[in-house]
Each structure stands twice: as C-alpha cells, then as structure tokens.
Design a protein around this motif. Structure first.
Motif, mmCIF file in Angstrom:
data_model
loop_
_atom_site.group_PDB
_atom_site.id
_atom_site.type_symbol
_atom_site.label_atom_id
_atom_site.label_comp_id
_atom_site.label_asym_id
_atom_site.label_seq_id
_atom_site.Cartn_x
_atom_site.Cartn_y
_atom_site.Cartn_z
ATOM 1 N N SER A 172 -5.739 -4.670 9.746
ATOM 2 C CA SER A 172 -6.759 -4.444 8.764
ATOM 3 C C SER A 172 -6.328 -4.146 7.411
ATOM 4 C CB SER A 172 -7.712 -3.170 9.295
ATOM 5 O OG SER A 172 -8.322 -3.227 10.364
ATOM 6 N N ILE A 173 -5.032 -3.592 7.319
ATOM 7 C CA ILE A 173 -4.203 -3.490 6.017
ATOM 8 C C ILE A 173 -3.812 -4.738 5.609
ATOM 9 C CG2 ILE A 173 -2.172 -2.611 4.964
ATOM 10 C CD1 ILE A 173 -2.430 -0.052 6.849
ATOM 11 N N GLU A 174 -3.572 -5.768 6.335
ATOM 12 C CA GLU A 174 -3.198 -6.922 5.958
ATOM 13 C C GLU A 174 -4.016 -7.788 5.329
ATOM 14 O OE1 GLU A 174 -0.164 -8.388 5.736
ATOM 15 O OE2 GLU A 174 0.874 -6.493 6.521
ATOM 16 N N LEU A 175 -5.514 -7.413 5.988
ATOM 17 C CA LEU A 175 -6.613 -8.227 5.624
ATOM 18 C C LEU A 175 -7.065 -7.593 4.364
ATOM 19 C CD1 LEU A 175 -8.903 -10.170 6.893
ATOM 20 C CD2 LEU A 175 -10.145 -8.408 7.375
ATOM 21 N N MET A 176 -6.858 -6.493 3.816
ATOM 22 C CA MET A 176 -7.372 -5.944 2.689
ATOM 23 C C MET A 176 -6.202 -6.537 1.612
ATOM 24 S SD MET A 176 -8.475 -2.034 3.213
ATOM 25 C CE MET A 176 -7.035 -1.489 4.204
ATOM 26 N N LEU A 177 -5.032 -6.774 1.876
ATOM 27 C CA LEU A 177 -3.989 -7.207 0.994
ATOM 28 C C LEU A 177 -4.092 -8.511 0.791
ATOM 29 C CD1 LEU A 177 -0.633 -5.558 2.221
ATOM 30 C CD2 LEU A 177 -1.818 -5.232 0.382
ATOM 31 N N ASN A 178 -4.683 -9.448 1.688
ATOM 32 C CA ASN A 178 -5.024 -10.787 1.539
ATOM 33 C C ASN A 178 -6.065 -10.978 0.600
ATOM 34 O OD1 ASN A 178 -2.703 -11.964 3.015
ATOM 35 N ND2 ASN A 178 -3.935 -11.829 4.919
ATOM 36 N N SER A 179 -7.227 -10.043 0.605
ATOM 37 C CA SER A 179 -8.389 -10.078 -0.075
ATOM 38 C C SER A 179 -7.676 -9.972 -1.617
ATOM 39 C CB SER A 179 -9.158 -8.953 0.264
ATOM 40 O OG SER A 179 -10.370 -8.792 -0.760
ATOM 41 N N ALA A 180 -6.911 -8.845 -1.834
ATOM 42 C CA ALA A 180 -6.503 -8.735 -3.204
ATOM 43 C C ALA A 180 -5.770 -9.848 -3.613
ATOM 44 C CB ALA A 180 -5.391 -7.528 -3.234
ATOM 45 N N ASP A 181 -4.716 -10.587 -2.613
ATOM 46 C CA ASP A 181 -3.959 -11.899 -3.395
ATOM 47 C C ASP A 181 -4.931 -12.894 -3.573
ATOM 48 O OD1 ASP A 181 -1.533 -10.619 -2.897
ATOM 49 O OD2 ASP A 181 -1.482 -11.370 -0.874
ATOM 50 N N LEU A 182 -6.098 -12.969 -3.022
ATOM 51 C CA LEU A 182 -7.235 -13.850 -3.362
ATOM 52 C C LEU A 182 -7.861 -13.795 -4.456
ATOM 53 C CD1 LEU A 182 -8.641 -16.353 -2.111
ATOM 54 C CD2 LEU A 182 -10.240 -14.887 -0.853
ATOM 55 N N ASN A 183 -8.040 -12.486 -4.839
ATOM 56 C CA ASN A 183 -8.582 -11.895 -6.110
ATOM 57 C C ASN A 183 -7.552 -12.570 -7.350
ATOM 58 O OD1 ASN A 183 -11.239 -11.219 -5.708
ATOM 59 N ND2 ASN A 183 -10.350 -9.128 -5.020
ATOM 60 N N PHE A 184 -6.279 -12.175 -7.069
ATOM 61 C CA PHE A 184 -5.198 -12.415 -8.032
ATOM 62 C C PHE A 184 -5.364 -14.034 -8.327
ATOM 63 C CE2 PHE A 184 -2.336 -8.985 -6.969
ATOM 64 C CZ PHE A 184 -2.478 -8.383 -7.816
ATOM 65 N N ALA A 185 -5.251 -14.913 -7.381
ATOM 66 C CA ALA A 185 -5.670 -16.449 -7.766
ATOM 67 C C ALA A 185 -6.880 -16.794 -8.379
ATOM 68 C CB ALA A 185 -5.400 -17.225 -6.325
ATOM 69 N N VAL A 186 -7.980 -16.136 -8.016
ATOM 70 C CA VAL A 186 -9.414 -16.414 -8.503
ATOM 71 C C VAL A 186 -9.386 -16.187 -9.912
ATOM 72 C CG1 VAL A 186 -11.834 -16.057 -8.304
ATOM 73 C CG2 VAL A 186 -10.434 -16.688 -6.356
ATOM 74 N N PHE A 187 -9.029 -14.836 -10.299
ATOM 75 C CA PHE A 187 -9.079 -14.067 -11.546
ATOM 76 C C PHE A 187 -7.977 -15.302 -12.450
ATOM 77 C CE2 PHE A 187 -11.165 -10.574 -9.939
ATOM 78 C CZ PHE A 187 -12.363 -10.676 -10.568
ATOM 79 N N ASN A 188 -6.907 -15.574 -12.049
ATOM 80 C CA ASN A 188 -6.050 -16.471 -12.798
ATOM 81 C C ASN A 188 -6.537 -17.767 -13.083
ATOM 82 O OD1 ASN A 188 -3.429 -17.290 -13.738
ATOM 83 N ND2 ASN A 188 -3.525 -18.654 -12.195
ATOM 84 N N ARG A 189 -7.420 -18.244 -12.044
ATOM 85 C CA ARG A 189 -8.125 -19.398 -12.483
ATOM 86 C C ARG A 189 -9.319 -19.359 -13.396
ATOM 87 N NH1 ARG A 189 -7.550 -25.040 -11.357
ATOM 88 N NH2 ARG A 189 -6.784 -24.234 -9.489
ATOM 89 N N MET A 190 -9.901 -18.358 -13.359
ATOM 90 C CA MET A 190 -11.016 -18.037 -14.259
ATOM 91 C C MET A 190 -10.463 -17.591 -15.536
ATOM 92 S SD MET A 190 -14.208 -15.360 -13.717
ATOM 93 C CE MET A 190 -13.241 -14.063 -13.643
ATOM 94 N N LEU A 191 -9.544 -16.870 -15.733
ATOM 95 C CA LEU A 191 -9.161 -16.309 -17.273
ATOM 96 C C LEU A 191 -8.213 -17.200 -17.753
ATOM 97 C CD1 LEU A 191 -8.802 -12.600 -16.528
ATOM 98 C CD2 LEU A 191 -10.737 -13.720 -17.344
#
Length: 102
Positions: A34-53
């Motif tokens: 479950s912790i790994e799932l939360m960390l992967n979610s944060a990594d996905l957000n890093f990539a998405v916000f980088n693409r957006m900004l």
C-alpha cells in the motif's frame, strides 16, 4: 494524446487505494504494498505536473526517478525488517508486533 485530467484521476485513485490498504490491512507485506502504491501515485503526479507546467523540461521526470530509487531502497529495508520479524515471531501480522516493543 491522453488528457492530463485522466492521469490525475488515475493517480488519485491509486493514492486512495493505497491509503485504504494501509489503514485496513493487518499483514506488514500488504501495508508495504500500500505504501508503494502511494509512492507510485506521487511519482505519477511529478511526471504529469512536469508535462503540464514545463513541457520541454525534465525536472519532474528526475524527481520521479529519484522517488522510484528511494522506494526501492525503502522496500529492501522493509523486507529485511519483515524477515527478522518472521524469524522472531513466526508471523508477520501487525497485531503480534507488541512483543517487539521496549
């Protein structure tokens, strides 16, 4: 191309699934997943916000890569701790961990 909102929705679902699993599971291995799932979610957000900004930048991808490396190290340490718990208690449920306290 996939819209950013869809990826953020997937990331939010991953985060909530990780939080739910962390709060409801008894096994230390399930809690680690479950912790790994939360960390992967944060990594996905890093990539998405980088693409957006910053469409031409790579900072978010480097943060995600660093986050994946930290998650791998955390998993190795957590599994080593779980192996020691199993050797001592012959069980890896959270309820049995009272014996390991001071």
């Amino acid at each position: 191309m996939i819209q950013i909102e869809y990826i953020l929705i997937i990331s939010a679902v991953m985060m909530f699934a990780g939080i739910f699993g962390f709060l409801t599971r008894r096994s230390t291995l399930a809690i680690l997943l479950s912790i790994e799932l939360m960390l992967n979610s944060a990594d996905l957000n890093f990539a998405v916000f980088n693409r957006m900004l910053y469409p031409n930048g790579h900072e978010g991808y480097f943060f995600a890569l660093f986050g994946i490396a930290i998650a791998a190290a955390e998993s190795a340490v957590a599994i080593a701790i779980m192996i020691n718990i199993y050797r001592l208690l012959k069980d890896i449920t959270v309820d049995k961990l009272e014996k390991m306290k001071w």
